[in-house]
Design a protein around this motif. Structure first.
Motif: not given
Length: 319
Positions: A50-66
């Motif tokens: 998601l571009d630096p100029l954009a805001s909003g939803l960023l799903p971050v995956c941990f461990g198995a979710a990656t």
């Protein structure tokens, strides 16, 4: 007097998905790194930049979710944006230099004209990727060419606009509010420029906010500041389970014997209808095992969790 070295926080296995509300000015990778540090996680990644100029939803995956991040990368997205009409820039957004300026007529923003314009851009359309994008040509990102003032030829790409609305901004006669639900690979910046061209005055993107990706929504997201303010044991509670990335997929449940063999990479037979991708769970305890294809009654493993990942996912991360 030398400063004491800071104690290194030990990393631990963390599995699941954190929905971040990324602020403007922060890169996706920096946001992931900060969230990873706050949770002291061993492994983390995002589901598409998601571009630096954009805001909003960023799903971050941990461990198995990656292992399932690609599914969100391929998913439909939803955005809210504001367009500045009458001004074209070199980058198509507010960071670029002004290229042209044109008057904005109130007739351009008449409701019937905006409805017709939204309909024109709904469905399958062609876009020429912007020079200021991460798309690569000959192993080099387009924005690198752009920074060197080199224009390269880009082939049009077909994308799908599922829904689009255009509305005037009440207190700004030279602005337009856009909401869109679109397929992966859609450049909202290019959409803004094309809408401006269709209006005859030109436009650039003033702001951009992602509100949804796949079955995940900004309504459930938390900011980095809010996450930082929580005690460490409370941060973990904002994680969604790994299977949140598989929302919308058909599911298959396997008994203990079949689950063990499936996790060994063996195909299973059963009364399952054909499906390009299904989420596979063990019955007791109910736990995500991975994904598979169903072909002619056979369950064919696609992406599997390890027994360790499954066991860790079933345990609370904080005592």
């Amino acid at each position: 007097m030398t400063a004491e070295p800071r104690a290194r926080v030990p990393r631990r296995p963390v599995h699941g998905v954190l929905l971040l509300d990324k602020p403007v000015g922060l890169s996706a990778q920096t946001a992931v790194s900060r969230a990873k540090g706050m949770l002291a996680a061993e492994k983390a990644g995002h589901t598409g930049t998601l571009d630096p100029l954009a805001s909003g939803l960023l799903p971050v995956c941990f461990g198995a979710a990656t292992k399932f991040a690609q599914l969100q990368l391929d998913a439909d997205k939803a955005y809210e944006a504001t367009l500045r009409l009458g001004v074209r820039t070199t980058t198509g957004d507010a960071e670029g230099d002004v290229v042209t300026v044109a008057p904005v007529d109130a007739v351009m923003l008449a409701p019937e004209r905006l409805r017709a314009l939204a309909q024109r851009f709904t469905g399958e359309i062609e876009q020429i990727p912007p020079m200021h994008s991460a798309l690569k040509k000959d192993g080099k990102a387009l924005y690198e060419y752009a920074r060197a003032s080199i224009e390269v030829e880009r082939a049009p790409r077909r994308v799908t606009i599922h829904a689009l609305t255009l509305e005037p901004v009440a207190d700004d006669p030279a602005a337009l509010r856009l909401t869109v639900r679109c397929s992966k690979g859609t450049y909202v910046r290019t959409l803004a420029e094309d809408i401006g061209a269709a209006l005859g005055c030109g436009a650039h993107l003033l702001s951009l906010r992602r509100t949804a990706t796949g079955g995940l929504s900004l309504d459930d997201a938390i900011t980095l500041d809010a996450l930082q303010a929580l005690p460490p044991e409370e941060r973990q509670r904002h994680l969604l389970p790994t299977e949140a990335l598989l929302r919308g997929l058909p599911t298959v449940a396997l008994g203990e014997r079949d689950a063990g063999r499936f996790l060994s990479g063996l195909r299973r037979r059963g009364p399952w209808p054909d499906a390009a991708l299904v989420a596979v769970f063990g019955e007791r305890p109910r736990a995500l095992l991975g994904t598979a294809r169903c072909v002619a009654g056979e369950l064919i493993p696609v992406r599997l969790l390890s027994p360790t990942e499954i066991a860790q996912s079933l345990q609370p991360s904080f005592p």
